[in-house]
Design an enzyme around this catalytic site. Structure first.
Site, PDB file in Angstrom:
ATOM      1  N   ARG A 104       0.839  -1.193   0.000  1.00 26.31           N
ATOM      2  CA  ARG A 104       0.000   0.000   0.000  1.00 26.31           C
ATOM      3  C   ARG A 104       0.879   1.250   0.000  1.00 26.31           C
ATOM      4  NH1 ARG A 104      -1.821   0.615   4.403  1.00 26.31           N
ATOM      5  NH2 ARG A 104      -1.293  -1.287   5.522  1.00 26.31           N
ATOM      6  N   TYR A 112      -1.444  -3.488  -7.001  1.00 26.87           N
ATOM      7  CA  TYR A 112      -1.296  -4.224  -5.739  1.00 26.87           C
ATOM      8  C   TYR A 112      -2.618  -4.266  -4.955  1.00 26.87           C
ATOM      9  CZ  TYR A 112      -0.339  -5.245  -0.930  1.00 26.87           C
ATOM     10  OH  TYR A 112      -0.425  -5.781   0.317  1.00 26.87           O
ATOM     11  N   LYS A 116      -9.654  -2.129   1.445  1.00 27.57           N
ATOM     12  CA  LYS A 116      -9.268  -1.007   2.309  1.00 27.57           C
ATOM     13  C   LYS A 116     -10.038   0.262   1.949  1.00 27.57           C
ATOM     14  CE  LYS A 116      -6.245  -3.634   4.256  1.00 27.57           C
ATOM     15  NZ  LYS A 116      -6.512  -4.145   5.598  1.00 27.57           N
ATOM     16  N   HIS A 149     -10.630  -2.535  11.242  1.00 26.60           N
ATOM     17  CA  HIS A 149      -9.542  -3.384  10.752  1.00 26.60           C
ATOM     18  C   HIS A 149      -9.382  -4.569  11.711  1.00 26.60           C
ATOM     19  CE1 HIS A 149      -5.067  -3.483   9.257  1.00 26.60           C
ATOM     20  NE2 HIS A 149      -5.825  -4.315   8.596  1.00 26.60           N
ATOM     21  N   SER A 196      -1.517  -4.064  10.027  1.00 25.04           N
ATOM     22  CA  SER A 196      -1.203  -4.967   8.920  1.00 25.04           C
ATOM     23  C   SER A 196       0.055  -5.772   9.221  1.00 25.04           C
ATOM     24  CB  SER A 196      -1.000  -4.160   7.640  1.00 25.04           C
ATOM     25  OG  SER A 196      -2.123  -3.366   7.398  1.00 25.04           O
ATOM     26  N   CYS A 215       0.484  -8.078  11.496  1.00 25.37           N
ATOM     27  CA  CYS A 215       0.727  -8.266  12.930  1.00 25.37           C
ATOM     28  C   CYS A 215      -0.075  -9.426  13.509  1.00 25.37           C
ATOM     29  CB  CYS A 215       0.449  -6.981  13.688  1.00 25.37           C
ATOM     30  SG  CYS A 215       1.642  -5.688  13.315  1.00 25.37           S
ATOM     31  N   ASP A 272      -9.591  -9.766   8.414  1.00 26.86           N
ATOM     32  CA  ASP A 272      -9.037  -8.431   8.165  1.00 26.86           C
ATOM     33  C   ASP A 272     -10.005  -7.288   8.475  1.00 26.86           C
ATOM     34  OD1 ASP A 272      -6.757  -6.887   7.255  1.00 26.86           O
ATOM     35  OD2 ASP A 272      -7.859  -6.460   5.416  1.00 26.86           O
ATOM     36  N   ARG A 301       1.796 -12.253  -0.967  1.00 25.87           N
ATOM     37  CA  ARG A 301       0.423 -12.514  -0.510  1.00 25.87           C
ATOM     38  C   ARG A 301      -0.192 -13.707  -1.217  1.00 25.87           C
ATOM     39  NH1 ARG A 301      -1.913  -9.014   3.642  1.00 25.87           N
ATOM     40  NH2 ARG A 301      -0.221  -7.538   3.993  1.00 25.87           N
TER      41      ARG A 301
HETATM   42  P1  GDP Z   1      -2.093  -9.899   9.410  1.00 24.33           P
HETATM   43  O1  GDP Z   1      -1.484  -9.176   8.255  1.00 24.33           O
HETATM   44  O2  GDP Z   1      -2.437  -8.987  10.538  1.00 24.33           O
HETATM   45  O3  GDP Z   1      -3.220 -10.759   8.993  1.00 24.33           O
HETATM   46  O4  GDP Z   1      -0.939 -10.835   9.998  1.00 24.33           O
HETATM   47  P2  GDP Z   1      -0.593 -12.384   9.689  1.00 24.33           P
HETATM   48  O5  GDP Z   1      -1.447 -13.287  10.490  1.00 24.33           O
HETATM   49  O6  GDP Z   1      -0.563 -12.605   8.219  1.00 24.33           O
HETATM   50  O7  GDP Z   1       0.873 -12.430  10.274  1.00 24.33           O
HETATM   51  C1  GDP Z   1       1.878 -11.554   9.836  1.00 24.33           C
HETATM   52  C2  GDP Z   1       3.214 -12.107  10.219  1.00 24.33           C
HETATM   53  O8  GDP Z   1       3.290 -12.210  11.647  1.00 24.33           O
HETATM   54  C3  GDP Z   1       3.476 -13.491   9.662  1.00 24.33           C
HETATM   55  O9  GDP Z   1       4.810 -13.587   9.254  1.00 24.33           O
HETATM   56  C4  GDP Z   1       3.208 -14.398  10.834  1.00 24.33           C
HETATM   57  O10 GDP Z   1       3.954 -15.588  10.774  1.00 24.33           O
HETATM   58  C5  GDP Z   1       3.608 -13.544  12.030  1.00 24.33           C
HETATM   59  N1  GDP Z   1       2.826 -13.905  13.244  1.00 24.33           N
HETATM   60  C6  GDP Z   1       1.484 -14.063  13.336  1.00 24.33           C
HETATM   61  N2  GDP Z   1       1.116 -14.454  14.575  1.00 24.33           N
HETATM   62  C7  GDP Z   1       2.251 -14.534  15.305  1.00 24.33           C
HETATM   63  C8  GDP Z   1       2.530 -14.898  16.668  1.00 24.33           C
HETATM   64  O11 GDP Z   1       1.656 -15.233  17.463  1.00 24.33           O
HETATM   65  N3  GDP Z   1       3.848 -14.840  17.043  1.00 24.33           N
HETATM   66  C9  GDP Z   1       4.849 -14.481  16.186  1.00 24.33           C
HETATM   67  N4  GDP Z   1       6.090 -14.464  16.633  1.00 24.33           N
HETATM   68  N5  GDP Z   1       4.614 -14.153  14.893  1.00 24.33           N
HETATM   69  C10 GDP Z   1       3.339 -14.174  14.447  1.00 24.33           C
HETATM   70  P1  PGA Z   2      -3.294  -7.417   6.437  1.00 18.10           P
HETATM   71  O1  PGA Z   2      -4.089  -6.849   5.167  1.00 18.10           O
HETATM   72  O2  PGA Z   2      -3.855  -6.579   7.532  1.00 18.10           O
HETATM   73  O3  PGA Z   2      -3.682  -8.845   6.436  1.00 18.10           O
HETATM   74  O4  PGA Z   2      -1.827  -7.200   6.291  1.00 18.10           O
HETATM   75  C1  PGA Z   2      -3.591  -6.067   4.178  1.00 18.10           C
HETATM   76  C2  PGA Z   2      -3.217  -4.684   4.652  1.00 18.10           C
HETATM   77  O5  PGA Z   2      -3.637  -4.269   5.750  1.00 18.10           O
HETATM   78  O6  PGA Z   2      -2.508  -4.027   3.889  1.00 18.10           O
HETATM   79 MN    MN Z   3      -5.331  -5.347   6.728  1.00 17.26          MN
HETATM   80 MN    MN Z   4      -4.086 -10.824   7.108  1.00 15.84          MN
END
Ligand code: GDP
Ligand code: PGA
Ligand code: MN
Ligand code: MN
Length: 623
Positions: A91, A234, A243, A263, A285, A287, A310, A402
């Site tokens: 983004r 993207y 978003k 979010h 994002s 996290c 999300d 992704r």
């Molecule tokens: P989103 O973008 O908020 O949906 O986050 P994701 O679930 O896709 O996770 C983003 C990154 O954080 C990935 O590389 C995951 O492996 C990592 N991650 C997610 N949950 C955890 C956790 O509980 N502990 C750690 N250390 N890393 C995590």
């Molecule tokens: P994410 O979604 O929160 O799973 O990373 C895409 C974004 O927020 O850009």
């Molecule tokens: Mn997001």
């Molecule tokens: Mn996600």
């Protein structure tokens, strides 16, 4: 989830575009499509029906154009790899605009543009931007078509990648169009990759696998409820239901109409006693939302099912509860870090019919990314299309690589995923990526303290947006890049929910990312986060003990279930440590940040800061 498969029609030749109304009985929609076509000058206009046949035709066309690489059909049936331009991988917050009539309504956290001036600029960049291309018309519904929390939109785009991705991520096609024709309001969303196949002096130019433009605009008109996106293919910039609509436009709609666009993931937890809880959680994002939404509990007897990963739209329901839907129909997840050991549910979900973007390609035609398997393949083609070995200095997959996949493929999808009236939210969680200060879990003593908890999220920046990875930044409610109006008003809107919702959710803070002095994560995370979910659910039913700290309630000694878990006592201590000096600095940072919101900062937020300060002073807190 079902999508009806019917009507599709193509209108070709530029001259006809002026005359064609398209296959819709809706005069406003056909007039708008004609207007955009007249501006952008595509060679053809295609109305999309959201069918599987359409998906197959477009993916075949993109394979021929080099946009998609088909993966080995034995290993990964129905799946493709897209490699974006190296400059178009995330983004672009610096080019994201909120064009409210008054600057102060966008607030200090958004890039504001005067709507008239921005419209003029956009008219300039969109003029002829689709020349030589096809313009697709994609009617879509965010949420089940016709549901009481759902909303409709129409995206026009010159990107078949966006069409196919929207087909996975939203409910596109005939039934959404029928709802629009029946008179429901809809949000117009214009998207162009900004790479016409005719140059400035009218000469034809060849297409490239991933067309885009160095000049980008992700523009929102919250009062007109309108989106214009230029220059990027993207996901977060190009799939305008996500978003742009479901967060930026919808948050502004929600403020006017008394609901919330957040979010947040939504999950369903079932206890060993078969008691059901619904949780919503906001993390910035990259996290951990997708991972938590698909968590496989390590605690026996507990079950987690997925509703969303999300975005959550939440409205006060007739039952006096806050009711949430996931407005999306698919998952656009971070690939790196998703592996059999961390997220087996996601790995299963990705076994077929996936579009991968910017992951690495294996020699046998499958995909790979960092964290997918224990072993690293000896040879790969990296996300840039170059040879890669474990000695290569850069990662094989882009850190923001992704996957795009239908929610129906998720093995943990909940039975109420599709419930139009949504699920009643019992708890709201706020979290970020914090190597220090923030405890593993806290509970806010009341709603106002909970709103403060959301407002005070800071997180280390990730690769999901342009910027310096690792830099700590304030990200209130994980909505910094997504709030479509003034952040101070946004806090006030959250506080006002206390008057709109009879049975408010409880609010918790979590942090899976605290690290020791040696840099390693103190908490194992992933499936082990079920231990934190257990404490949260036990708090909801009133059976778990808590202890007060200045920053909220934490599990009393023995209340966090650590059976069978090998976390050293010192690490546990550190996971919950509240250091008064560090927290005092944290509050200084927060106060300086909140000062930016001026008189739009609700008084309760300032009072919460004072309360935490007093608490830190009263008790020299160690645990
Ligand atoms: P989103 O973008 O908020 O949906 O986050 P994701 O679930 O896709 O996770 C983003 C990154 O954080 C990935 O590389 C995951 O492996 C990592 N991650 C997610 N949950 C955890 C956790 O509980 N502990 C750690 N250390 N890393 C995590
Ligand atoms: P994410 O979604 O929160 O799973 O990373 C895409 C974004 O927020 O850009
Ligand atoms: Mn997001
Ligand atoms: Mn996600």
């Amino acid at each position: 989830m079902t999508i009806e498969l019917t009507r599709e029609s193509t209108v070709t030749a530029t001259d006809d575009l002026q005359l064609s109304t398209g296959p819709t009985s809706d005069p406003a929609l056909s007039a708008w499509v004609r207007e955009i076509a007249a501006l952008t000058r595509p060679d053809a206009v295609v109305w999309c029906d959201g069918s599987r046949a359409e998906h197959d035709r477009l993916t075949a066309q993109m394979v021929a154009a080099g946009t998609l690489i088909p993966l080995n059909p034995t290993l990964r049936p129905g799946s493709f790899l897209a490699r974006s331009a190296p400059t178009d991988v995330a983004r672009v917050e610096s080019r994201t605009f909120i064009a409210s009539h008054r600057r102060e309504d966008a607030g200090p956290t958004n890039n504001w543009r005067e709507p008239g001036a921005l419209r003029e600029e956009l008219a300039g960049v969109f003029a002829g931007s689709m020349r030589g291309r096809t313009m697709y018309v994609v009617p879509f519904s965010m949420g089940p078509v016709g549901g009481p929390i759902s909303q409709l939109g129409v995206q026009v785009t010159d990107s078949p990648y966006a069409v196919v991705s929207m087909g996975i991520m939203t409910r596109t096609g005939t039934s959404a169009l029928a709802a629009i024709e029946a008179g429901a309001p809809w949000v117009p969303a214009v998207h162009s990759v900004g790479y016409p196949l005719v140059d400035a002096v009218g000469r034809a130019r060849a297409d490239v696998p991933w067309p885009c433009n160095d000049l980008k605009y992700i523009a929102h008109f919250p009062e007109a409820r309108e989106i214009w996106s230029f220059g990027s293919g993207y996901g977060g910039n190009a799939l305008l239901g996500k978003k742009c609509f479901a967060l930026r436009i919808a948050s502004a709609m929600g403020r006017q109409e008394g609901w919330l666009a957040e979010h947040m993931l939504v999950l369903k937890v079932t206890s060993p006693e078969s008691k059901v809880f619904h949780l919503a959680a906001a993390f910035p994002s990259a996290c951990g939302k997708t991972n938590l939404a698909m968590l496989r509990p390590t605690l026996p007897g507990w079950r987690v099912e997925t509703i969303g990963d999300d975005i959550a739209w939440m409205r006060p329901g007739p039952d006096g509860r806050l009711r949430a839907i996931n407005p999306e129909a698919g998952f656009f997840g971070v690939a790196p870090g998703t592996g059999w050991s961390t997220n087996p549910t996601a790995m299963q979900m990705l076994s077929q019919d996936v579009i991968f973007t910017n992951v690495a390609l294996t020699d046998d035609g499958d995909v790979w990314w960092e964290g997918m398997t224990e072993e690293t393949p000896e040879h790969l083609v990296d996300w840039r299309g170059e040879d890669w070995t474990p000695d290569s200095p850069t990662p094989a997959a882009h850190p923001n690589a992704r996957f795009t996949v239908a929610a129906s493929q998720c093995p943990s999808i909940a039975d109420d995923f599709d419930a139009p009236e949504g699920v009643a939210i019992d708890a709201v969680l706020f979290g970020g990526r914090r190597r220090s200060n923030v405890p593993l879990v806290t509970q806010a003593p009341d709603w106002s303290a909970g709103v403060f908890l959301g407002a005070s999220i800071s997180s280390e920046q990730t690769a999901a947006a342009e910027g310096t990875v690792g830099e700590l930044r304030h990200d209130p409610f994980a909505m910094l890049p997504f709030a479509g109006y003034h952040m101070g008003d946004y806090f006030a809107h959250w506080l006002s929910m206390a008057d709109r919702v009879e049975h408010l959710p409880q609010v918790f803070g979590v942090n899976w990312f605290r690290r020791g002095d040696d840099g390693r994560f103190l908490w194992p995370g992933f499936g082990e986060n079920s231990r934190v979910l257990e404490w949260i659910c036990r708090r909801l039913e009133g059976t778990a003990a808590a202890e007060e700290t200045p920053v909220g309630l934490v599990p009393a000694a023995g209340a966090l279930n650590l059976d069978g878990l090998d976390v050293p006592a010192a690490d546990l201590q550190e996971l919950f440590a509240v250091d008064p000096a560090a927290w005092s600095q944290e509050l200084d940072r927060l106060e300086a940040y909140f000062a930016r919101f001026g008189d739009r900062l609700p008084a309760q937020i300032g009072q919460s800061v004072d309360r935490v300060r007093d608490g830190l002073r009263a008790a020299r807190w160690t645990r």
